[in-house]
Enzyme design. Structure first.
Site, short mmCIF file in Angstrom:
data_model
loop_
_atom_site.label_atom_id
_atom_site.label_comp_id
_atom_site.label_asym_id
_atom_site.label_seq_id
_atom_site.Cartn_x
_atom_site.Cartn_y
_atom_site.Cartn_z
CG ASP A 47 -22.48 -10.93 -40.50
OD1 ASP A 47 -23.35 -10.16 -40.95
OD2 ASP A 47 -22.15 -11.99 -41.08
NE ARG A 92 -6.16 -3.46 -58.10
CZ ARG A 92 -4.94 -2.90 -57.98
NH1 ARG A 92 -4.57 -2.36 -56.84
NH2 ARG A 92 -4.11 -2.89 -59.01
CE1 TYR A 96 -24.40 -17.69 -45.78
CE2 TYR A 96 -22.11 -17.03 -45.93
CZ TYR A 96 -23.27 -17.48 -46.53
OH TYR A 96 -23.28 -17.73 -47.87
CE LYS A 113 -26.98 -13.10 -48.32
NZ LYS A 113 -26.19 -13.51 -47.18
C1 LIG Z 1 -24.90 -14.12 -46.94
C2 LIG Z 1 -24.19 -13.84 -45.69
C3 LIG Z 1 -22.81 -13.63 -45.66
C4 LIG Z 1 -21.95 -13.75 -46.91
O1 LIG Z 1 -22.20 -12.72 -47.83
P1 LIG Z 1 -22.09 -12.91 -49.43
O2 LIG Z 1 -22.55 -11.59 -49.94
O3 LIG Z 1 -22.95 -14.06 -49.82
O4 LIG Z 1 -20.65 -13.18 -49.74
C5 LIG Z 1 -22.21 -13.34 -44.44
N1 LIG Z 1 -22.94 -13.28 -43.30
C6 LIG Z 1 -24.28 -13.47 -43.29
C7 LIG Z 1 -25.02 -13.39 -42.00
C8 LIG Z 1 -24.95 -13.77 -44.47
O5 LIG Z 1 -26.26 -13.99 -44.44
#
Ligand SMILES: *Cc1c(COP(=O)(O)O)cnc(C)c1O
Length: 382
Positions: free
Chosen positions: A172, A46, A98, A197
């Protein structure tokens, strides 16, 4: 090292015992100690796992950070950032986020005494005007999901830090990736990714990441990652490291295809508004051009006929663009924000900023663009 070399070699070394070019997948929870507390830097998985360590070193290099932390999901990474705060602290966030981020802020952390104000970050003054003595964090998403709004990271960071240098700035960077913009270089303190992504890039894992450039912040985040435990597993770490090695090649094609798709839609007789920062018609085109090296593979649009029937007919008719949540993989996807990625935003809130039932979001993949355009054409005429 240049960026296109870093994706492959950043933070990487050959495995010591065998010379293995890729790090082994260390499927272990614990490590032998020669005497209590005496070990080779790894005690319990962990805290640290060598496969995750290899990935985190690469992630740090890509964002020009000193440390990176891989989490079980993008949401777990955002959760870790909010755990830096305490009850009574205030967060300024973009008004187009998001859907899961909005849900976490309003339905989870408000309950624990954090306050959130949501502002349109395409104007820097909207951010600085929202600062109070309790503001501890500014949460920027740019380009935003799904309206592709642009925030000027450098200007926001400079102006906020002038007001109060202790306010943390987190970005982000999921939509842009470090191939297009590097928020830490622009003054931000924390970069966050849904590595699910573009970083992973193959729609085969769920993962989040945080990158920082400052030792104290790195220690705090490592403590949260270890203490709360939402770590990325070794198999996912291996897959993400494999995926990220082609980030620059994939992004180049995503950007080429994205721009061609946006231009095709903009001139199509059946299409209304197109949201893409690489179009001169975009409200923040000049900022995007300066801040990003290209414009990415995400394109949102509305049909001229904004009825539910027309919108759903398009969504049901694409063949190469798969109707699905998520984005950033090699394959093209089409998403309906209102029922899918942004279902958790109350109707009143989403209508205020233009997320209507007619909004369609494309994740343009790296297939041959002529096939993609042909697919869109037939779906627009279906
Ligand atoms: C998908 C996404 C998230 C969340 O991420 P997960 O891997 O699905 O938990 C946060 N911010 C943006 C811009 C996203 O497209």
């Amino acid at each position: 090292m240049k960026f296109n070399t870093k994706t492959i070699h950043g933070g990487q070394k050959h495995e010591e015992t065998t010379g293995s070019v890729m790090p082994p997948v260390f499927l272990t929870s614990t490590f032998a100690q020669s005497s209590p507390g005496q070990h080779k830097g790894y005690a319990y998985a962990r805290g640290t796992n060598p496969t995750r360590t290899a990935l985190e070193a690469n992630f740090a290099a890509l964002e020009n950070g000193t440390h990176a932390f891989a989490f079980a999901s993008g949401m777990a990474a955002i959760d870790a950032v909010l755990r830096l705060l305490k009850p009574g602290d205030e967060v300024i966030a973009g008004d187009d986020l998001y859907g899961g981020t909005y849900r976490m802020f309003t339905q989870l952390f408000q309950k624990y005494g954090l306050e959130f104000s949501f502002v349109n970050m395409n104007k820097v003054a909207n951010v600085t005007n929202a600062i109070t003595s309790k503001t501890k964090l500014v949460w920027i998403e740019t380009p935003t999901n799904p309206l592709m709004k642009i925030a000027n990271i450098h200007k926001i960071t400079t102006n906020v830090k002038e007001e109060n240098s202790e306010i943390l700035i987190a970005v982000d960077n999921t939509f842009a990736t470090p191939y297009l913009q590097k928020p830490l270089d622009l003054g931000a303190d924390i970069v966050m990714h849904s590595a699910t992504k573009y970083l992973g890039g193959h729609s085969d894992l769920v993962m989040g990441a945080l990158m920082v450039k400052e030792e104290t912040l790195a220690k705090e985040i490592h403590f949260i990652q270890f203490a709360a435990g939402a770590i990325a597993g070794p198999m996912d770490s291996f897959l993400a490291l494999r995926g990220v090695k082609t980030l620059h090649v994939r992004m180049q094609r995503h950007c080429e295809n994205g721009l061609k798709v946006a231009r095709f839609l903009e001139t199509h007789s059946k299409v209304g508004k197109v949201y893409y920062p690489g179009l001169k018609s975009h409200e923040s085109y000049e900022i995007a051009k300066k801040q990003m090296t290209a414009f990415g593979g995400m394109v949102s649009f509305k049909l001229k006929d904004e009825s539910k029937e027309a919108t759903f007919s398009f969504l049901e008719s694409t063949k190469l663009f798969t109707l699905a949540e998520s984005l950033g993989g090699v394959e093209s996807l089409v998403n309906h924000p209102v029922t899918m990625s942004h279902g958790s935003i109350p109707e009143e809130e989403r209508l205020k900023i233009g997320i209507t039932e007619s909004l369609i979001r494309l994740s343009v993949g790296i297939e041959d663009v002529e096939d993609l355009l042909a697919d869109l054409e037939q779906a627009l005429n279906a």
